[in-house]
Design an enzyme around this catalytic site. Sequence first.
Site, PDB file in Angstrom:
ATOM      1  N   CYS A 124       0.844  -1.197   0.000  1.00 38.44           N
ATOM      2  CA  CYS A 124       0.000   0.000   0.000  1.00 38.44           C
ATOM      3  C   CYS A 124       0.882   1.251   0.000  1.00 38.44           C
ATOM      4  CB  CYS A 124      -0.985  -0.031   1.170  1.00 38.44           C
ATOM      5  SG  CYS A 124      -2.385   1.088   0.973  1.00 38.44           S
ATOM      6  N   HIS A 176      -3.534  -5.286   0.311  1.00 38.01           N
ATOM      7  CA  HIS A 176      -2.987  -5.721   1.600  1.00 38.01           C
ATOM      8  C   HIS A 176      -2.913  -7.243   1.684  1.00 38.01           C
ATOM      9  CE1 HIS A 176      -2.903  -1.824   3.716  1.00 38.01           C
ATOM     10  NE2 HIS A 176      -3.853  -1.508   2.841  1.00 38.01           N
ATOM     11  N   GLU A 202      -1.585  -8.998   3.908  1.00 40.64           N
ATOM     12  CA  GLU A 202      -1.793  -9.429   5.296  1.00 40.64           C
ATOM     13  C   GLU A 202      -3.266  -9.457   5.682  1.00 40.64           C
ATOM     14  OE1 GLU A 202      -0.927  -6.517   4.284  1.00 40.64           O
ATOM     15  OE2 GLU A 202      -1.523  -4.915   5.665  1.00 40.64           O
TER      16      GLU A 202
END
Lengths: 250, 189
Positions: free
Chosen positions: B72, B170, B172
């Site tokens: 990001c 993202h 994660e």
Amino acid sequence: MLAKRIIAALDIADGRVVKGVNFENIKDSGDPVELAKRYVSEGMDELVFLDIRATREKRKILSDIVRKVASEISIPFTVGGGLSDLDDMISIIRNGADKIFINTYAVEHPEIIKDISDRIGSANTVIAIDSMFIDGKYTVYIKGGSNNTGIDTVEWARTAASLGAGELLVTSINTDGTMKGFDVNLINRIVENVDIPVIASGGAGRPVDFLEAFNAGADGALAASIFHSGKCSPVDIKNYLRENGINVRL
Amino acid sequence: MIAIIDIGTGNLSTIERVTGGKITIDPDEIERSDKIIFPGVGSFQYVAEVIKPIREVLIKVIKSGIPYLGICLGMEMLFDSSEEGIGDGLGIMHGRIKKFNGIKTPHMGWNQVENLMDSQIMDDIPDNSFFYFMHSYYAPDTEYTAMKTDYGRYFTSGIRYRNIYGVQFHPEKSGENGIRILKNFGVIS
């Protein structure tokens, strides 16, 4: 293409999930982390945690739940409930939440929206709006739906968006808990008036309710009881949505 | 050691757990690391300010050729500047980060990623898989554009230049496929 999102709401009190919970099939049913993990395995797109005690008793959200969820869950989650302090909001993000939501405090102090979005990013700043259709108009309620502010819901939605909100979580008090469908007219009015994502909340009971919310322009649809009870899984709902032309993540 | 750059916001726990990296903002540790993950959450001007003390060392280690994964804002920071606000990016790649225009912003939710070139971090991940996006700004198209995503029109959702990787989404927060990206990055040498 961006998928429409199915979002589960988990109301938390004293570290446990409450509200309409009927868990016959999972162990330690009221544990937020266990429930969150089940939802992730069923294809949920996102989670929202509401600390329902925080508003009433001015308590801070339990950071350890946020940390635990963050360490075990690999989909986005939003945390809110009684938030009024910038440092508390940053701390929640710091502990692993992806977004925070503000409700009452943002209505009383709109400038907080700009402060928090400048700090943590607009995309991480969600404004939750509780709305009631009363006397022929949509009106903003605060303090857990107990206080009528007299403020027009659509006007407030526009203001919140202009101040830097990255998303609106709009709950209709009229339909909440009925399981008879979202307030699609309210959702449509708000979607038509802001250019940020809008999450519909309140009233989901059947897969068709989600379809109607998305057809009204919602970007995500949030529900609690329908998932907690095991009546429908996210995958069931998404299969139905896909058959009806809605782009979902399956 | 994988250094996970800590800018004071953002959920680093999944990245730490999956990669075994160390969360740090210490210039010496960053200089000694053999891989960098920069997971950025916040605004461009805020992050540009926070990384001032480590800016030079970051540029140095990235240019030395060690693997870098920007997530990001950590990808956006690779460029010169951003429409989001004042402050200098790392200037490893040239161009200005732009804001979405004429479409609902932020671009928020699960969207599909198409691979345009071989990218080790995408090994064993089907093309057009869904990843979670949460951003209002995006990188310019360059010869380093490695992934694209359709949001009204196609934009650069991933970049690659040698050992430098960047993803606008993202990993994660993107379930199993996202975890796979982090693991893949962990084994790049």
